[in-house]
Write a protein that holds these residues in place. Structure first.
Motif, PDB file in Angstrom:
ATOM      1  N   SER A  83       1.803  -9.915 -17.510  1.00 42.36           N
ATOM      2  CA  SER A  83       2.729  -8.895 -17.986  1.00 42.36           C
ATOM      3  C   SER A  83       3.587  -8.388 -16.842  1.00 42.36           C
ATOM      4  O   SER A  83       3.072  -8.089 -15.765  1.00 42.36           O
ATOM      5  N   LYS A  84       4.880  -8.274 -17.093  1.00 42.38           N
ATOM      6  CA  LYS A  84       5.766  -7.644 -16.112  1.00 42.38           C
ATOM      7  C   LYS A  84       6.045  -6.199 -16.518  1.00 42.38           C
ATOM      8  O   LYS A  84       6.798  -5.508 -15.852  1.00 42.38           O
ATOM      9  N   ASP A  85       5.446  -5.754 -17.614  1.00 45.93           N
ATOM     10  CA  ASP A  85       5.659  -4.398 -18.108  1.00 45.93           C
ATOM     11  C   ASP A  85       4.429  -3.513 -17.976  1.00 45.93           C
ATOM     12  O   ASP A  85       4.543  -2.296 -18.011  1.00 45.93           O
ATOM     13  N   LEU A  86       3.267  -4.111 -17.836  1.00 48.11           N
ATOM     14  CA  LEU A  86       2.017  -3.357 -17.789  1.00 48.11           C
ATOM     15  C   LEU A  86       1.389  -3.554 -16.410  1.00 48.11           C
ATOM     16  O   LEU A  86       1.062  -4.684 -16.047  1.00 48.11           O
ATOM     17  N   ALA A  87       1.282  -2.523 -15.637  1.00 45.86           N
ATOM     18  CA  ALA A  87       0.724  -2.492 -14.279  1.00 45.86           C
ATOM     19  C   ALA A  87       1.729  -2.987 -13.237  1.00 45.86           C
ATOM     20  O   ALA A  87       1.825  -2.419 -12.155  1.00 45.86           O
ATOM     21  N   TYR A  88       2.485  -4.001 -13.524  1.00 46.36           N
ATOM     22  CA  TYR A  88       3.439  -4.571 -12.568  1.00 46.36           C
ATOM     23  C   TYR A  88       4.423  -3.531 -12.020  1.00 46.36           C
ATOM     24  O   TYR A  88       4.584  -3.430 -10.797  1.00 46.36           O
ATOM     25  N   PRO A  89       5.094  -2.738 -12.874  1.00 50.83           N
ATOM     26  CA  PRO A  89       6.027  -1.744 -12.335  1.00 50.83           C
ATOM     27  C   PRO A  89       5.344  -0.690 -11.449  1.00 50.83           C
ATOM     28  O   PRO A  89       5.916  -0.257 -10.442  1.00 50.83           O
ATOM     29  N   THR A  90       4.148  -0.310 -11.794  1.00 51.59           N
ATOM     30  CA  THR A  90       3.412   0.667 -10.991  1.00 51.59           C
ATOM     31  C   THR A  90       3.040   0.070  -9.640  1.00 51.59           C
ATOM     32  O   THR A  90       3.132   0.742  -8.603  1.00 51.59           O
ATOM     33  N   LEU A  91       2.647  -1.186  -9.646  1.00 49.40           N
ATOM     34  CA  LEU A  91       2.346  -1.865  -8.385  1.00 49.40           C
ATOM     35  C   LEU A  91       3.592  -1.985  -7.513  1.00 49.40           C
ATOM     36  O   LEU A  91       3.519  -1.826  -6.294  1.00 49.40           O
ATOM     37  N   ALA A  92       4.725  -2.248  -8.139  1.00 49.27           N
ATOM     38  CA  ALA A  92       5.991  -2.323  -7.392  1.00 49.27           C
ATOM     39  C   ALA A  92       6.314  -0.971  -6.744  1.00 49.27           C
ATOM     40  O   ALA A  92       6.792  -0.918  -5.598  1.00 49.27           O
ATOM     41  N   LYS A  93       6.040   0.115  -7.458  1.00 47.14           N
ATOM     42  CA  LYS A  93       6.271   1.454  -6.895  1.00 47.14           C
ATOM     43  C   LYS A  93       5.338   1.721  -5.717  1.00 47.14           C
ATOM     44  O   LYS A  93       5.756   2.293  -4.704  1.00 47.14           O
ATOM     45  N   LEU A  94       4.078   1.294  -5.850  1.00 44.23           N
ATOM     46  CA  LEU A  94       3.140   1.472  -4.741  1.00 44.23           C
ATOM     47  C   LEU A  94       3.566   0.653  -3.523  1.00 44.23           C
ATOM     48  O   LEU A  94       3.499   1.130  -2.385  1.00 44.23           O
ATOM     49  N   GLU A  95       4.017  -0.559  -3.764  1.00 45.04           N
ATOM     50  CA  GLU A  95       4.490  -1.391  -2.660  1.00 45.04           C
ATOM     51  C   GLU A  95       5.701  -0.745  -1.977  1.00 45.04           C
ATOM     52  O   GLU A  95       5.789  -0.710  -0.745  1.00 45.04           O
ATOM     53  N   ALA A  96       6.616  -0.207  -2.768  1.00 44.78           N
ATOM     54  CA  ALA A  96       7.794   0.459  -2.209  1.00 44.78           C
ATOM     55  C   ALA A  96       7.398   1.699  -1.407  1.00 44.78           C
ATOM     56  O   ALA A  96       7.972   1.965  -0.342  1.00 44.78           O
ATOM     57  N   LEU A  97       6.420   2.452  -1.912  1.00 41.74           N
ATOM     58  CA  LEU A  97       5.924   3.613  -1.157  1.00 41.74           C
ATOM     59  C   LEU A  97       5.380   3.177   0.196  1.00 41.74           C
ATOM     60  O   LEU A  97       5.651   3.811   1.218  1.00 41.74           O
ATOM     61  N   ALA A  98       4.607   2.107   0.185  1.00 46.24           N
ATOM     62  CA  ALA A  98       4.017   1.611   1.431  1.00 46.24           C
ATOM     63  C   ALA A  98       5.106   1.188   2.413  1.00 46.24           C
ATOM     64  O   ALA A  98       5.017   1.471   3.607  1.00 46.24           O
ATOM     65  N   ARG A  99       6.133   0.535   1.900  1.00 49.09           N
ATOM     66  CA  ARG A  99       7.237   0.105   2.773  1.00 49.09           C
ATOM     67  C   ARG A  99       7.953   1.310   3.395  1.00 49.09           C
ATOM     68  O   ARG A  99       8.404   1.251   4.526  1.00 49.09           O
ATOM     69  N   SER A 100       8.010   2.403   2.634  1.00 52.54           N
ATOM     70  CA  SER A 100       8.687   3.604   3.155  1.00 52.54           C
ATOM     71  C   SER A 100       7.769   4.427   4.053  1.00 52.54           C
ATOM     72  O   SER A 100       8.230   5.319   4.755  1.00 52.54           O
ATOM     73  N   GLY A 101       6.471   4.143   4.008  1.00 57.21           N
ATOM     74  CA  GLY A 101       5.511   4.915   4.796  1.00 57.21           C
ATOM     75  C   GLY A 101       5.134   6.233   4.161  1.00 57.21           C
ATOM     76  O   GLY A 101       4.403   7.023   4.734  1.00 57.21           O
ATOM     77  N   SER A 102       5.598   6.467   2.935  1.00 52.92           N
ATOM     78  CA  SER A 102       5.318   7.716   2.237  1.00 52.92           C
ATOM     79  C   SER A 102       4.123   7.530   1.301  1.00 52.92           C
ATOM     80  O   SER A 102       4.029   6.536   0.598  1.00 52.92           O
ATOM     81  N   PHE A 103       3.244   8.496   1.299  1.00 55.98           N
ATOM     82  CA  PHE A 103       2.087   8.455   0.402  1.00 55.98           C
ATOM     83  C   PHE A 103       2.113   9.631  -0.573  1.00 55.98           C
ATOM     84  O   PHE A 103       1.121   9.938  -1.217  1.00 55.98           O
ATOM     85  N   GLU A 104       3.273  10.260  -0.679  1.00 55.32           N
ATOM     86  CA  GLU A 104       3.425  11.495  -1.445  1.00 55.32           C
ATOM     87  C   GLU A 104       2.953  11.365  -2.896  1.00 55.32           C
ATOM     88  O   GLU A 104       2.236  12.215  -3.398  1.00 55.32           O
ATOM     89  N   THR A 105       3.350  10.333  -3.597  1.00 57.35           N
ATOM     90  CA  THR A 105       2.980  10.163  -5.005  1.00 57.35           C
ATOM     91  C   THR A 105       1.941   9.063  -5.209  1.00 57.35           C
ATOM     92  O   THR A 105       1.666   8.671  -6.345  1.00 57.35           O
ATOM     93  N   ALA A 106       1.356   8.589  -4.126  1.00 57.14           N
ATOM     94  CA  ALA A 106       0.440   7.451  -4.217  1.00 57.14           C
ATOM     95  C   ALA A 106      -0.772   7.729  -5.100  1.00 57.14           C
ATOM     96  O   ALA A 106      -1.179   6.860  -5.881  1.00 57.14           O
ATOM     97  N   GLU A 107      -1.357   8.906  -4.993  1.00 57.68           N
ATOM     98  CA  GLU A 107      -2.547   9.237  -5.811  1.00 57.68           C
ATOM     99  C   GLU A 107      -2.206   9.211  -7.303  1.00 57.68           C
ATOM    100  O   GLU A 107      -2.981   8.689  -8.111  1.00 57.68           O
TER     101      GLU A 107
END
Length: 135
Positions: free
Chosen positions: A88-112
């Motif tokens: 699925s590219k609609d279930l879990a995938y978008p959330t994982l993409a957001k987590l990856e983007a957070l990691a790239r930015s070094g921000s953990f603000e919304t990670a939890e």
């Protein structure tokens, strides 16, 4: 119809992960079968491997967040995102993409919050995938 076009309440877990849309299950299976040229043995092997390995991947993502380790979070999110894309590219995938983007930015603000959302989505996805193996 794609998974994204389903009503969010049809697939988003709010209370009981065993309550899911039959339509969503059928779409995931149809998409997977298209990806593996209608080879049921390969499809079931992919499902089994995903079920076995995804718990470890989720633990690494949680550890990356807990330790605020951007490399661990980025790599583990990216790996699980790739594996999830088979189903699925609609279930879990978008959330994982957001987590990856957070990691790239070094921000953990919304990670939890994203981790909580990912846990719900992965629970649903794993429930659906386990139904393929048991049927």
């Amino acid at each position: 119809m794609s998974i994204g076009e389903l009503e969010k309440s049809d697939w988003q877990v709010n209370s009981d992960p065993l309550v899911y849309s039959v339509e969503l299950r059928e779409m995931i299976w149809a998409d997977l079968m298209d990806r593996v040229a209608q080879n049921c043995d390969v499809a079931l092997r992919l499902v089994t491997l995903f079920i076995e390995k995804s718990g470890e991947d989720m633990a690494l993502i949680a550890l990356g967040i807990e330790c605020q380790d951007p490399d661990l979070l980025r790599l583990s999110s990216h790996g699980l995102m790739g594996a999830t894309s088979y189903f699925s590219k609609d279930l879990a995938y978008p959330t994982l993409a957001k987590l990856e983007a957070l990691a790239r930015s070094g921000s953990f603000e919304t990670a939890e919050d994203l981790l909580m959302q990912l846990k719900q989505e992965m629970t649903l996805l794993l429930t659906l995938l386990k139904s393929f193996v048991s049927s």
